[in-house]
Design an enzyme around this catalytic site. Structure first.
Site, PDB file in Angstrom:
ATOM      1  N   HIS A   1     -31.150  54.415 112.899  1.00 50.77           N
ATOM      2  CA  HIS A   1     -31.248  55.100 111.607  1.00 50.77           C
ATOM      3  C   HIS A   1     -32.116  54.324 110.614  1.00 50.77           C
ATOM      4  O   HIS A   1     -32.169  53.090 110.635  1.00 50.77           O
ATOM      5  CB  HIS A   1     -29.866  55.402 111.039  1.00 50.77           C
TER       6      HIS A   1
ATOM      7  N   ASP B   1     -29.894  46.599 108.680  1.00 51.46           N
ATOM      8  CA  ASP B   1     -29.062  47.675 109.194  1.00 51.46           C
ATOM      9  C   ASP B   1     -29.652  48.985 108.659  1.00 51.46           C
ATOM     10  O   ASP B   1     -29.399  49.340 107.518  1.00 51.46           O
ATOM     11  CB  ASP B   1     -27.621  47.486 108.721  1.00 51.46           C
TER      12      ASP B   1
ATOM     13  N   GLU C   1     -27.224  58.266 108.185  1.00 52.04           N
ATOM     14  CA  GLU C   1     -26.182  57.685 109.032  1.00 52.04           C
ATOM     15  C   GLU C   1     -25.091  57.035 108.201  1.00 52.04           C
ATOM     16  O   GLU C   1     -23.911  57.097 108.560  1.00 52.04           O
ATOM     17  CB  GLU C   1     -26.803  56.654 109.986  1.00 52.04           C
ATOM     18  N   GLU C   2     -25.455  56.389 107.101  1.00 53.04           N
ATOM     19  CA  GLU C   2     -24.477  55.642 106.313  1.00 53.04           C
ATOM     20  C   GLU C   2     -23.481  56.551 105.588  1.00 53.04           C
ATOM     21  O   GLU C   2     -22.452  56.077 105.099  1.00 53.04           O
ATOM     22  CB  GLU C   2     -25.193  54.755 105.291  1.00 53.04           C
TER      23      GLU C   2
ATOM     24  N   ASP D   1     -27.912  50.280 117.163  1.00 56.41           N
ATOM     25  CA  ASP D   1     -27.445  49.940 115.823  1.00 56.41           C
ATOM     26  C   ASP D   1     -27.060  48.469 115.800  1.00 56.41           C
ATOM     27  O   ASP D   1     -27.132  47.783 116.820  1.00 56.41           O
ATOM     28  CB  ASP D   1     -26.260  50.834 115.428  1.00 56.41           C
TER      29      ASP D   1
ATOM     30  N   HIS E   1     -24.208  45.008 105.348  1.00 57.37           N
ATOM     31  CA  HIS E   1     -24.071  45.752 104.093  1.00 57.37           C
ATOM     32  C   HIS E   1     -24.152  44.844 102.868  1.00 57.37           C
ATOM     33  O   HIS E   1     -23.440  45.035 101.884  1.00 57.37           O
ATOM     34  CB  HIS E   1     -22.785  46.584 104.071  1.00 57.37           C
TER      35      HIS E   1
END
Length: 346
Positions: A65, A174, A206-207, A229, A313
């Site tokens: 993603h 990410d 995606e998130e 991922d 994150h």
């Protein structure tokens, strides 16, 4: 162009979930020379196709993603911005954080914080909630209302740093590091014969919902999918057994929501090629697009391949470039060896 430079270009671009058009354009320019056809679908997914030339060939979809976590402006008070999270934002690390506010052109802001001198003992022991925080953009109430509409997205201020000889640090690793692994796999496959058509996808949202991957799989109807991922990288304080060492290769997902023969083929090929590999047991959801992709249409055999990443994150996510290369080599080998014989496995 080498992997580090591709990664730098992608990570310095802003693209929170639902606002990925800028990073998709950068990714499209990187992917176009490596495949036969590239397009951006109506959801905003970037898709590249490397044809094998065989009529009726099977279709392998490799997904990573493009979106990142972020924030969105919900209101303005005394010139300070109120905001909500886009994706899994940890409020503990927001105070005093530098942000890019995605106006046209973008501007900088900082998450306001109280100096330690004026904090009470109780305040020192708790993390503030997101709805208690403000972003300072240095504007009056009238200026802020005129220049920053409610609904404006924000992301961590872009930066790209090298740590030691093999590791790099940035926001949005990410999952843009994994999209670079797809780009590198496409480079490795460029002159190689294939038995299947290979689709390289930079998916969106995606998130927040995996909406991009879901709609793309429904439209493309692939025979096999691999979700690429990140997973949690090991640090001195990370939970043992739930994190993976950087520099020791990618992690193959193993569990009830991964197709067994695909996971085993990844493990076998890594062993045959001398690619370092780790095993990640996933008892339930993988936390990746694979969770949704496997049940699209009539069901799609799906695997998960993960790149270890420290500080997920946050604005300082860290990956190892050797792991990225090993991930790309394994994906390329998997694509080269895949043919119609895979469809009948269980």
């Amino acid at each position: 162009m080498d992997s580090c430079e591709m990664l730098r270009r992608l990570c310095l671009q802003e693209g929170p979930s639902g606002f990925e058009s800028g990073v998709a354009d950068v990714a499209k320019a990187l992917l176009e020379p490596l495949v036969d056809q590239v397009w951006i679908d109506r959801m905003g997914n970037l898709i590249g196709l490397r044809r094998c030339g065989r009529p009726g060939a099977g279709k392998l979809l490799l997904d990573a993603h493009l979106d990142e976590i972020g924030l969105v402006v919900t209101g303005i008070k005394d010139g300070f911005l109120r905001f909500a999270a886009i994706g899994g934002v940890d409020p503990r690390m927001l105070p005093d954080r530098e942000l890019a506010v995605l106006t046209h052109p973008p501007r900088f802001g900082v998450v306001a914080c109280l100096p330690p001198h004026v904090l009470t003992d109780a305040d020192r022991e708790k993390a503030p909630a997101i709805d208690e925080l403000y972003v300072d953009v240095g504007l009056s109430q009238q200026q802020a209302q005129q220049e920053i509409p409610v609904g404006t997205p924000m992301v961590f201020r872009p930066s790209f740093l090298q740590l030691g000889q093999h590791q790099v640090c940035s926001k949005a690793m990410d999952d843009r590091s994994c999209f670079v692994a797809l780009l590198r796999a496409a480079q490795l496959l460029r002159a190689q014969p294939l038995e299947v058509d290979v689709y390289f996808m930079g998916s969106v949202r995606e998130e927040t919902s995996s909406a991009g991957a879901i709609t793309a799989v429904q439209a493309l109807a692939p025979d096999w999918c691999v979700a690429v991922d990140v997973t949690h990288g090991s640090t001195p304080d990370s939970p043992k057994g739930q994190s993976f060492a950087l520099g020791s290769g990618p992690a193959v997902g193993i569990g009830p929501n991964m197709t067994r023969w695909m996971s085993q083929r990844l493990l076998d090929q890594a062993q045959a090629l001398g690619i370092p590999i780790q095993r990640e047991v996933m008892g339930g959801s993988s936390g990746t697009n694979a969770w949704e992709m496997q049940i699209c249409n009539e069901g799609v055999p799906t695997a998960v391949l993960s790149l270890p990443l420290k500080y997920m994150h946050t604005p300082v996510e860290v990956v190892d470039l050797d792991d990225l290369e090993h991930t790309a080599r394994l994906l390329a080998a998997f694509a080269q060896s895949l043919g119609e014989e895979g469809a009948g496995n269980d």
